[in-house]
Design an enzyme around this catalytic site. Structure first.
Site, short mmCIF file in Angstrom:
data_model
loop_
_atom_site.label_atom_id
_atom_site.label_comp_id
_atom_site.label_asym_id
_atom_site.label_seq_id
_atom_site.Cartn_x
_atom_site.Cartn_y
_atom_site.Cartn_z
N CYS A 1 1.36 56.87 -5.23
CA CYS A 1 0.83 56.04 -6.31
C CYS A 1 -0.05 55.00 -5.64
O CYS A 1 0.37 54.40 -4.64
CB CYS A 1 1.96 55.37 -7.09
SG CYS A 1 1.42 54.08 -8.25
N HIS B 1 -0.78 52.09 -6.42
CA HIS B 1 -0.14 50.77 -6.39
C HIS B 1 0.72 50.61 -5.13
O HIS B 1 0.78 49.52 -4.55
CB HIS B 1 0.75 50.57 -7.62
CG HIS B 1 0.00 50.19 -8.86
ND1 HIS B 1 -0.64 51.11 -9.65
CD2 HIS B 1 -0.20 48.98 -9.44
CE1 HIS B 1 -1.20 50.50 -10.68
NE2 HIS B 1 -0.95 49.21 -10.58
N GLY C 1 3.19 54.75 -14.82
CA GLY C 1 4.26 55.48 -14.16
C GLY C 1 5.46 55.83 -15.01
O GLY C 1 6.13 56.84 -14.75
N CYS D 1 -5.72 57.28 -9.73
CA CYS D 1 -4.35 57.15 -10.24
C CYS D 1 -3.69 58.52 -10.15
O CYS D 1 -4.17 59.48 -10.78
CB CYS D 1 -4.39 56.67 -11.70
SG CYS D 1 -2.79 56.63 -12.53
#
Length: 221
Positions: free
Chosen positions: A173, A175, A38, A68
């Site tokens: 994202c 994550h 990122g 991603c």
């Protein structure tokens, strides 16, 4: 058919899980020991993504999913240009479905992804309804505190505070998807979107359902 899945860290596990649920099949998952991406420059993201995809091909992958958002924004055009006969599936923030059902949408994604033309084109016609939230350290913090629920809850509180005035939140994202349950604890009415369902639908169109799901894990150093 072996499906390759790459990510800069643990975020892609959310995508992998969805693919296994929807499509079944045999997977190889590659994570990057030097991720997340990122806050990295484009050259780094491109070279690491190419390396991860090369490893997946060596492992027998016949189709590759970039789990991603940052890698997709930076590298997927180059991957397709380099190998026009190979299928790459990228992930992108679920901005379109969010805008279709919300009055104003917060889009949380990494700075590297946010500065790409691919993302700018995605929001250009509805920029007035989008509040952009970028944080260079958030993916890394989620990776670091993956097993610490209280730390993840605190990260969710910080992210939610930036969604003021929005009834929708796009987790741009993979994550960030680990914060979903904590965000809904804070506001059950918040509409939360991510790109994993879209990726699963695209893979299913390529492969159909592939039977019992299995996975093995690799990493690039």
């Amino acid at each position: 058919m072996i499906v390759g899945v790459m990510d800069s860290g643990k975020g892609g596990l959310t995508t992998l899980s969805r693919l296994m649920q929807v499509c079944g099949g045999e997977y190889v998952f590659v994570r990057d020991k030097l991720g997340p991406y990122g806050d990295k420059d484009d050259g780094f993201v491109l070279s690491r993504t190419l390396k991860a995809c090369a490893l997946l091909k060596d492992c027998g992958a016949e189709i590759i999913v970039l789990a991603c958002n940052t890698a997709t924004n930076v590298a997927i055009h180059k991957l397709r240009e380099n190998d026009r006969c190979f299928n790459y599936i990228g992930i992108e923030p679920a901005v379109k479905p969010a805008l279709g059902s919300c009055n104003r949408v917060a889009v949380a994604l990494t700075p590297t992804a946010a500065r790409q033309e691919k993302f700018k084109r995605l929001i250009c016609q509805r920029r007035d309804k989008v509040k952009l939230i970028t944080n260079g350290s958030l993916a890394g913090q989620i990776e670091k505190f993956y097993f610490d629920k209280e730390a993840l809850r605190e990260l969710a509180v910080s992210l939610y505070a930036e969604c003021d005035g929005c009834d929708g939140l796009v987790l741009g994202c993979t994550h960030y998807i680990f914060l979903r349950e904590y965000l809904l604890e804070l506001d059950p009415r918040l509409k939360i979107f991510d790109g994993n369902d879209g990726v699963a639908r695209r893979l299913l169109r390529f492969t159909g359902h592939m039977g019992v799901a299995s996975v093995r894990f690799e990493q690039i150093d």
